[in-house]
Motif scaffolding. Structure first.
Motif, PDB file in Angstrom:
ATOM      1  N   VAL A   1      84.230   6.888  15.390  1.00 56.61           N
ATOM      2  CA  VAL A   1      84.528   6.499  14.006  1.00 56.61           C
ATOM      3  C   VAL A   1      83.245   6.393  13.200  1.00 56.61           C
ATOM      4  CG1 VAL A   1      85.436   4.642  12.566  1.00 56.61           C
ATOM      5  CG2 VAL A   1      86.687   5.352  14.605  1.00 56.61           C
ATOM      6  N   CYS A   2      82.215   5.811  13.802  1.00 58.04           N
ATOM      7  CA  CYS A   2      80.931   5.677  13.116  1.00 58.04           C
ATOM      8  C   CYS A   2      80.376   7.039  12.730  1.00 58.04           C
ATOM      9  CB  CYS A   2      79.950   4.938  14.024  1.00 58.04           C
ATOM     10  SG  CYS A   2      78.234   4.972  13.479  1.00 58.04           S
ATOM     11  N   PHE A   3      80.424   7.982  13.636  1.00 63.94           N
ATOM     12  CA  PHE A   3      79.900   9.321  13.369  1.00 63.94           C
ATOM     13  C   PHE A   3      80.714  10.024  12.283  1.00 63.94           C
ATOM     14  CE2 PHE A   3      79.805  13.886  14.152  1.00 63.94           C
ATOM     15  CZ  PHE A   3      78.445  14.138  14.231  1.00 63.94           C
ATOM     16  N   LEU A   4      82.044   9.970  12.388  1.00 64.02           N
ATOM     17  CA  LEU A   4      82.886  10.706  11.447  1.00 64.02           C
ATOM     18  C   LEU A   4      82.820  10.116  10.041  1.00 64.02           C
ATOM     19  CD1 LEU A   4      86.050  11.448  13.616  1.00 64.02           C
ATOM     20  CD2 LEU A   4      84.231  13.026  12.936  1.00 64.02           C
ATOM     21  N   LEU A   5      82.836   8.797   9.933  1.00 58.97           N
ATOM     22  CA  LEU A   5      82.811   8.172   8.609  1.00 58.97           C
ATOM     23  C   LEU A   5      81.552   8.536   7.841  1.00 58.97           C
ATOM     24  CD1 LEU A   5      84.242   4.577   9.204  1.00 58.97           C
ATOM     25  CD2 LEU A   5      85.303   6.471   7.994  1.00 58.97           C
ATOM     26  N   VAL A   6      80.423   8.540   8.534  1.00 62.97           N
ATOM     27  CA  VAL A   6      79.160   8.861   7.866  1.00 62.97           C
ATOM     28  C   VAL A   6      79.131  10.327   7.457  1.00 62.97           C
ATOM     29  CG1 VAL A   6      76.664   9.016   8.200  1.00 62.97           C
ATOM     30  CG2 VAL A   6      77.902   7.019   9.019  1.00 62.97           C
ATOM     31  N   HIS A   7      79.631  11.222   8.314  1.00 58.88           N
ATOM     32  CA  HIS A   7      79.558  12.656   8.022  1.00 58.88           C
ATOM     33  C   HIS A   7      80.607  13.107   7.008  1.00 58.88           C
ATOM     34  CE1 HIS A   7      76.485  14.592  10.574  1.00 58.88           C
ATOM     35  NE2 HIS A   7      76.629  13.501  11.315  1.00 58.88           N
ATOM     36  N   LEU A   8      81.725  12.392   6.935  1.00 60.76           N
ATOM     37  CA  LEU A   8      82.765  12.778   5.988  1.00 60.76           C
ATOM     38  C   LEU A   8      82.498  12.247   4.586  1.00 60.76           C
ATOM     39  CD1 LEU A   8      85.984  12.326   8.167  1.00 60.76           C
ATOM     40  CD2 LEU A   8      84.806  14.446   7.563  1.00 60.76           C
ATOM     41  N   ALA A   9      81.523  11.368   4.447  1.00 64.32           N
ATOM     42  CA  ALA A   9      81.198  10.839   3.117  1.00 64.32           C
ATOM     43  C   ALA A   9      80.587  11.945   2.265  1.00 64.32           C
ATOM     44  CB  ALA A   9      80.217   9.674   3.242  1.00 64.32           C
TER      45      ALA A   9
ATOM     46  N   SER B   1      69.067  15.861   0.607  1.00 63.52           N
ATOM     47  CA  SER B   1      68.648  15.834  -0.794  1.00 63.52           C
ATOM     48  C   SER B   1      67.632  14.738  -1.072  1.00 63.52           C
ATOM     49  CB  SER B   1      69.869  15.629  -1.704  1.00 63.52           C
ATOM     50  OG  SER B   1      70.526  14.409  -1.395  1.00 63.52           O
ATOM     51  N   ALA B   2      67.562  13.727  -0.186  1.00 63.00           N
ATOM     52  CA  ALA B   2      66.624  12.629  -0.399  1.00 63.00           C
ATOM     53  C   ALA B   2      65.190  13.028  -0.091  1.00 63.00           C
ATOM     54  CB  ALA B   2      67.018  11.428   0.474  1.00 63.00           C
ATOM     55  N   VAL B   3      65.000  14.053   0.747  1.00 68.55           N
ATOM     56  CA  VAL B   3      63.643  14.420   1.150  1.00 68.55           C
ATOM     57  C   VAL B   3      63.233  15.809   0.656  1.00 68.55           C
ATOM     58  CG1 VAL B   3      63.632  12.941   3.193  1.00 68.55           C
ATOM     59  CG2 VAL B   3      64.565  15.236   3.373  1.00 68.55           C
ATOM     60  N   LEU B   4      64.195  16.635   0.298  1.00 73.45           N
ATOM     61  CA  LEU B   4      63.861  17.976  -0.161  1.00 73.45           C
ATOM     62  C   LEU B   4      63.656  17.990  -1.676  1.00 73.45           C
ATOM     63  CD1 LEU B   4      66.323  20.196   1.908  1.00 73.45           C
ATOM     64  CD2 LEU B   4      63.841  20.071   2.153  1.00 73.45           C
TER      65      LEU B   4
ATOM     66  N   ALA C   1      64.274   9.558   5.708  1.00 72.13           N
ATOM     67  CA  ALA C   1      63.469   9.065   4.594  1.00 72.13           C
ATOM     68  C   ALA C   1      62.053   8.682   5.016  1.00 72.13           C
ATOM     69  CB  ALA C   1      64.157   7.874   3.935  1.00 72.13           C
ATOM     70  N   THR C   2      61.914   8.033   6.199  1.00 70.47           N
ATOM     71  CA  THR C   2      60.599   7.521   6.613  1.00 70.47           C
ATOM     72  C   THR C   2      59.947   8.339   7.712  1.00 70.47           C
ATOM     73  OG1 THR C   2      61.554   6.010   8.261  1.00 70.47           O
ATOM     74  CG2 THR C   2      61.364   5.203   5.999  1.00 70.47           C
ATOM     75  N   GLY C   3      60.737   9.103   8.478  1.00 71.85           N
ATOM     76  CA  GLY C   3      60.183   9.861   9.587  1.00 71.85           C
ATOM     77  C   GLY C   3      59.905   9.023  10.817  1.00 71.85           C
ATOM     78  N   ARG C   4      60.310   7.752  10.807  1.00 70.22           N
ATOM     79  CA  ARG C   4      60.098   6.869  11.959  1.00 70.22           C
ATOM     80  C   ARG C   4      61.356   6.824  12.819  1.00 70.22           C
ATOM     81  NH1 ARG C   4      57.271   3.602   7.951  1.00 70.22           N
ATOM     82  NH2 ARG C   4      59.192   2.406   7.595  1.00 70.22           N
ATOM     83  N   PRO C   5      61.218   6.477  14.125  1.00 70.08           N
ATOM     84  CA  PRO C   5      62.398   6.380  14.992  1.00 70.08           C
ATOM     85  C   PRO C   5      63.382   5.340  14.481  1.00 70.08           C
ATOM     86  CG  PRO C   5      60.387   6.427  16.308  1.00 70.08           C
ATOM     87  CD  PRO C   5      59.958   6.288  14.882  1.00 70.08           C
ATOM     88  N   VAL C   6      64.659   5.699  14.500  1.00 70.21           N
ATOM     89  CA  VAL C   6      65.701   4.797  14.014  1.00 70.21           C
ATOM     90  C   VAL C   6      65.790   3.553  14.880  1.00 70.21           C
ATOM     91  CG1 VAL C   6      68.195   4.563  13.681  1.00 70.21           C
ATOM     92  CG2 VAL C   6      67.031   6.629  12.922  1.00 70.21           C
ATOM     93  N   LEU C   7      65.591   3.704  16.186  1.00 70.74           N
ATOM     94  CA  LEU C   7      65.718   2.564  17.091  1.00 70.74           C
ATOM     95  C   LEU C   7      64.731   1.458  16.732  1.00 70.74           C
ATOM     96  CD1 LEU C   7      67.096   1.386  19.563  1.00 70.74           C
ATOM     97  CD2 LEU C   7      65.373   2.498  20.995  1.00 70.74           C
TER      98      LEU C   7
ATOM     99  N   GLN D   1      69.639   6.129   0.030  1.00 77.45           N
ATOM    100  CA  GLN D   1      68.771   7.265   0.353  1.00 77.45           C
ATOM    101  C   GLN D   1      69.516   8.370   1.088  1.00 77.45           C
ATOM    102  OE1 GLN D   1      65.687   5.354   2.618  1.00 77.45           O
ATOM    103  NE2 GLN D   1      64.587   4.635   0.811  1.00 77.45           N
ATOM    104  N   ARG D   2      70.790   8.104   1.422  1.00 79.66           N
ATOM    105  CA  ARG D   2      71.608   9.073   2.156  1.00 79.66           C
ATOM    106  C   ARG D   2      70.917   9.460   3.465  1.00 79.66           C
ATOM    107  NH1 ARG D   2      76.795  10.235   2.994  1.00 79.66           N
ATOM    108  NH2 ARG D   2      77.081  12.388   3.590  1.00 79.66           N
TER     109      ARG D   2
END
Length: 317
Positions: free
Chosen positions: A22-30, A36-39, A82-88, A279-280
């Motif tokens: 659910v977490c994966f699908l909700l984020v990707h279906l938005a 677009s935040a970095v390009l 956005a930051t290029g740092r590890p999410v963890l 920041q998407r």
């Protein structure tokens, strides 16, 4: 008890899998484009394709999920766009700060909620009962982000007693247990504690009133037991349900603190989620939501086990 714990762990496995899906699908279906935040606006199609390949966005959605799940199972939540740092690392620091804030708010809420609930339950239909009930309704009804802004205006802008935002005087995102940092914790913790105070007060009031009306209480008094002894029996019978409510409130505060943390600029998961949404930043958003959801699942498991340990009458099925 061990068999019961093992059964609960087995039940948690499909829940955890469903949460990740659910977490994966909700984020990707938005709607919206994560890159677009970095390009830049004038990025070439070749550059866009390279970025999509780098983050795996060029693959079909089921393949993206399986790759992401495989990395998650190995402790890799990806890299922030956005930051290029590890999410963890980003999520770990935020979770610690949110856990500190939510734990303090839960302790405050449980302490005052239990106090108000016992007073109201022991003195039903009295002035104390009406006052405690009014406070609990206020706690459940008032928007906590509005209350936070009011507290900032009164205690920071007007009186100047407490700092309005941040986690410490040095501006860092790491809270430390000393007096200077404690002053930054007071306002957000009090703001977040209002809702659990009201919920726990109403729950405990109903529990105490119901327990006092049962026959065994009259039997204890008929045998000559003093009120303190009766009070201990009431506490023992009310503890499992109150503990479950407290555990759920801790999970709600940890996952639902985005508005309060934004108002006070508290560097927790809510503040991090707010930044990731605007920041998407899909990897950061997915990692934050997944960690919070899994924490809630684990917390429910711990509450179930503790309830069963405290009250043997609960069936270990």
């Amino acid at each position: 008890m061990l068999i019961y714990i093992l059964k609960r762990l087995v039940y948690v496995t499909p829940v955890a899998f469903g949460v990740s899906l659910v977490c994966f699908l909700l984020v990707h279906l938005a709607p919206g484009d994560a890159l677009s935040a970095v390009l830049p606006a004038d990025a070439t199609q070749e550059t866009i394709n390279e970025m999509k390949a780098a983050y795996g966005f060029d693959k079909p959605l089921p393949v993206q999920y399986l790759i992401w799940l495989w990395h998650v199972l190995h402790g890799d939540l990806g890299t922030s766009i956005a930051t290029g740092r590890p999410v963890l690392g980003e999520v770990s620091r935020a979770v610690v700060n949110s856990l500190i804030l939510a734990s303090v708010a839960t302790v405050i809420g449980f302490t005052f909620g239990t106090l108000f609930g016992f007073v109201a339950g022991y003195h039903r239909n009295s002035v104390a009962d009406r006052a405690a009930s009014a406070l609990s309704v206020f706690g459940v009804s008032v928007p906590h982000y509005w209350l936070g802004m009011v507290l900032v205006i009164v205690f920071s802008a007007t009186l100047g007693w407490l700092p309005p935002t941040g986690a410490g005087p040095d501006g860092s995102g790491n809270w430390r247990p000393d007096f200077d940092h404690l002053r930054y914790l007071i306002l957000p913790a009090v703001t977040m504690s209002v809702i659990p105070t009201g919920i726990i007060a109403r729950t405990v009031r109903a529990l105490v009133a119901d327990i006092l009306a049962q026959d065994f209480v009259e039997a204890l008094r008929a045998k000559g037991m003093d009120e303190f002894g009766v009070f201990k029996h009431v506490v023992r019978n009310a503890a499992p349900t109150a503990l479950a409510i407290m555990g759920l409130q801790l999970g709600y505060l940890l996952g639902g603190s985005i508005l309060v943390e934004t108002v006070f600029a508290w560097p927790g998961t809510g503040f991090l989620l707010n930044a990731a949404i605007f920041q998407r930043d899909l990897p950061l958003l997915q990692g934050s939501i997944l960690v919070l959801a899994m924490f809630f699942v684990v917390l429910n498991l711990l509450v179930d086990v503790m309830q069963t340990a405290l009250d043997p009458r609960i069936e270990r099925a």
